[in-house]
Design an enzyme around this catalytic site. Structure first.
Site, PDB file in Angstrom:
ATOM      1  N   GLY A 108     -10.951   8.624  -8.659  1.00 23.08           N
ATOM      2  CA  GLY A 108      -9.726   7.905  -9.022  1.00 23.08           C
ATOM      3  C   GLY A 108      -9.818   6.400  -8.872  1.00 23.08           C
ATOM      4  O   GLY A 108      -8.804   5.703  -8.946  1.00 23.08           O
ATOM      5  N   HIS A 163     -12.181  -1.292  -1.890  1.00 20.94           N
ATOM      6  CA  HIS A 163     -10.901  -1.602  -1.242  1.00 20.94           C
ATOM      7  C   HIS A 163     -10.396  -0.404  -0.474  1.00 20.94           C
ATOM      8  O   HIS A 163     -10.590   0.738  -0.873  1.00 20.94           O
ATOM      9  CB  HIS A 163      -9.861  -2.086  -2.261  1.00 20.94           C
ATOM     10  CG  HIS A 163      -9.689  -1.188  -3.441  1.00 20.94           C
ATOM     11  ND1 HIS A 163     -10.582  -1.164  -4.501  1.00 20.94           N
ATOM     12  CD2 HIS A 163      -8.750  -0.261  -3.729  1.00 20.94           C
ATOM     13  CE1 HIS A 163     -10.186  -0.279  -5.391  1.00 20.94           C
ATOM     14  NE2 HIS A 163      -9.082   0.297  -4.947  1.00 20.94           N
ATOM     15  N   LEU A 164      -9.751  -0.729   0.625  1.00 21.54           N
ATOM     16  CA  LEU A 164      -9.148   0.284   1.483  1.00 21.54           C
ATOM     17  C   LEU A 164      -7.632   0.186   1.316  1.00 21.54           C
ATOM     18  O   LEU A 164      -7.045  -0.864   1.588  1.00 21.54           O
ATOM     19  CB  LEU A 164      -9.552  -0.001   2.942  1.00 21.54           C
ATOM     20  CG  LEU A 164      -8.892   0.807   4.052  1.00 21.54           C
ATOM     21  CD1 LEU A 164      -9.224   2.284   3.939  1.00 21.54           C
ATOM     22  CD2 LEU A 164      -9.347   0.283   5.421  1.00 21.54           C
ATOM     23  N   HIS A 165      -7.030   1.274   0.835  1.00 20.33           N
ATOM     24  CA  HIS A 165      -5.568   1.325   0.745  1.00 20.33           C
ATOM     25  C   HIS A 165      -5.012   1.679   2.128  1.00 20.33           C
ATOM     26  O   HIS A 165      -5.518   2.605   2.788  1.00 20.33           O
ATOM     27  CB  HIS A 165      -5.109   2.430  -0.208  1.00 20.33           C
ATOM     28  CG  HIS A 165      -5.493   2.271  -1.645  1.00 20.33           C
ATOM     29  ND1 HIS A 165      -4.612   1.846  -2.608  1.00 20.33           N
ATOM     30  CD2 HIS A 165      -6.656   2.518  -2.296  1.00 20.33           C
ATOM     31  CE1 HIS A 165      -5.210   1.843  -3.792  1.00 20.33           C
ATOM     32  NE2 HIS A 165      -6.459   2.246  -3.630  1.00 20.33           N
TER      33      HIS A 165
HETATM   34  P1  AMP Z   1      -7.940   2.254  -7.075  1.00 20.02           P
HETATM   35  O1  AMP Z   1      -7.353   3.307  -7.951  1.00 20.02           O
HETATM   36  O2  AMP Z   1      -8.253   2.794  -5.707  1.00 20.02           O
HETATM   37  O3  AMP Z   1      -9.097   1.534  -7.709  1.00 20.02           O
HETATM   38  O4  AMP Z   1      -6.778   1.234  -6.794  1.00 20.02           O
HETATM   39  C1  AMP Z   1      -6.635   0.019  -7.432  1.00 20.02           C
HETATM   40  C2  AMP Z   1      -5.327  -0.510  -6.953  1.00 20.02           C
HETATM   41  O5  AMP Z   1      -5.259  -1.873  -7.267  1.00 20.02           O
HETATM   42  C3  AMP Z   1      -4.113   0.170  -7.604  1.00 20.02           C
HETATM   43  O6  AMP Z   1      -3.286   0.738  -6.584  1.00 20.02           O
HETATM   44  C4  AMP Z   1      -3.420  -0.980  -8.338  1.00 20.02           C
HETATM   45  O7  AMP Z   1      -2.020  -0.889  -8.289  1.00 20.02           O
HETATM   46  C5  AMP Z   1      -3.938  -2.195  -7.591  1.00 20.02           C
HETATM   47  N1  AMP Z   1      -3.975  -3.422  -8.356  1.00 20.02           N
HETATM   48  C6  AMP Z   1      -4.474  -3.620  -9.592  1.00 20.02           C
HETATM   49  N2  AMP Z   1      -4.360  -4.895  -9.970  1.00 20.02           N
HETATM   50  C7  AMP Z   1      -3.800  -5.559  -8.916  1.00 20.02           C
HETATM   51  C8  AMP Z   1      -3.419  -6.904  -8.672  1.00 20.02           C
HETATM   52  N3  AMP Z   1      -3.610  -7.867  -9.589  1.00 20.02           N
HETATM   53  N4  AMP Z   1      -2.843  -7.207  -7.488  1.00 20.02           N
HETATM   54  C9  AMP Z   1      -2.635  -6.251  -6.572  1.00 20.02           C
HETATM   55  N5  AMP Z   1      -2.983  -4.960  -6.727  1.00 20.02           N
HETATM   56  C10 AMP Z   1      -3.549  -4.615  -7.887  1.00 20.02           C
END
Ligand code: AMP
Ligand code: ZN
Length: 112
Positions: A92, A99-101
């Site tokens: 996903g 990145h770490l959510h």
């Molecule tokens: P992933 O699916 O783990 O790669 O998560 C990418 C995350 O980045 C998603 O939750 C997006 O909402 C977030 N995202 C994408 N573009 C930006 C942005 N410009 N600023 C902050 N978050 C972002």
């Protein structure tokens, strides 16, 4: 990494809502939060995903993980929080900069 979205954010070329910054880490609020608090913790140095990490990334991985509970508390997640690292398209991952959510707050997060 010239055209990496999170590298651009780390370099200040694109805006973000910053939550924390030091010499090797940037933390900002997810643009599409899935919980009342939703932070993204990134290394400033580009690495594509957890699957691309090697021994030289051990320190930054540890730093990101140790930072998570501190920031969670700072942002009011005293009841707990969830961490998530999506890895690769099958996992996903949409932005190919590690990145770490860290998210939580509000209603109880459903079990996965
Ligand atoms: P992933 O699916 O783990 O790669 O998560 C990418 C995350 O980045 C998603 O939750 C997006 O909402 C977030 N995202 C994408 N573009 C930006 C942005 N410009 N600023 C902050 N978050 C972002
Ligand atoms: Zn990058």
């Amino acid at each position: 990494m010239d055209d990496c979205l999170f590298c651009k954010i780390a370099r200040g070329e694109l805006p973000s809502k910053k939550a924390y910054e030091d010499e090797d880490v940037l933390v900002f609020h997810d643009i599409h939060p899935i919980a009342p608090v939703h932070l993204l913790l990134i290394p400033k140095a580009h690495v594509e995903s957890l699957a691309s990490c090697a021994a030289q990334h051990q320190a930054i991985l540890g730093k990101l993980l140790l930072l998570a509970p501190k920031l969670a508390l700072e942002y009011g997640l005293d009841q707990g929080f969830r961490t998530m690292i999506n890895t690769g398209r099958g996992g996903g991952q949409e932005v190919f900069h590690l990145h770490l959510h860290v998210f939580g707050g509000g209603e109880r997060i459903p079990k996965i």
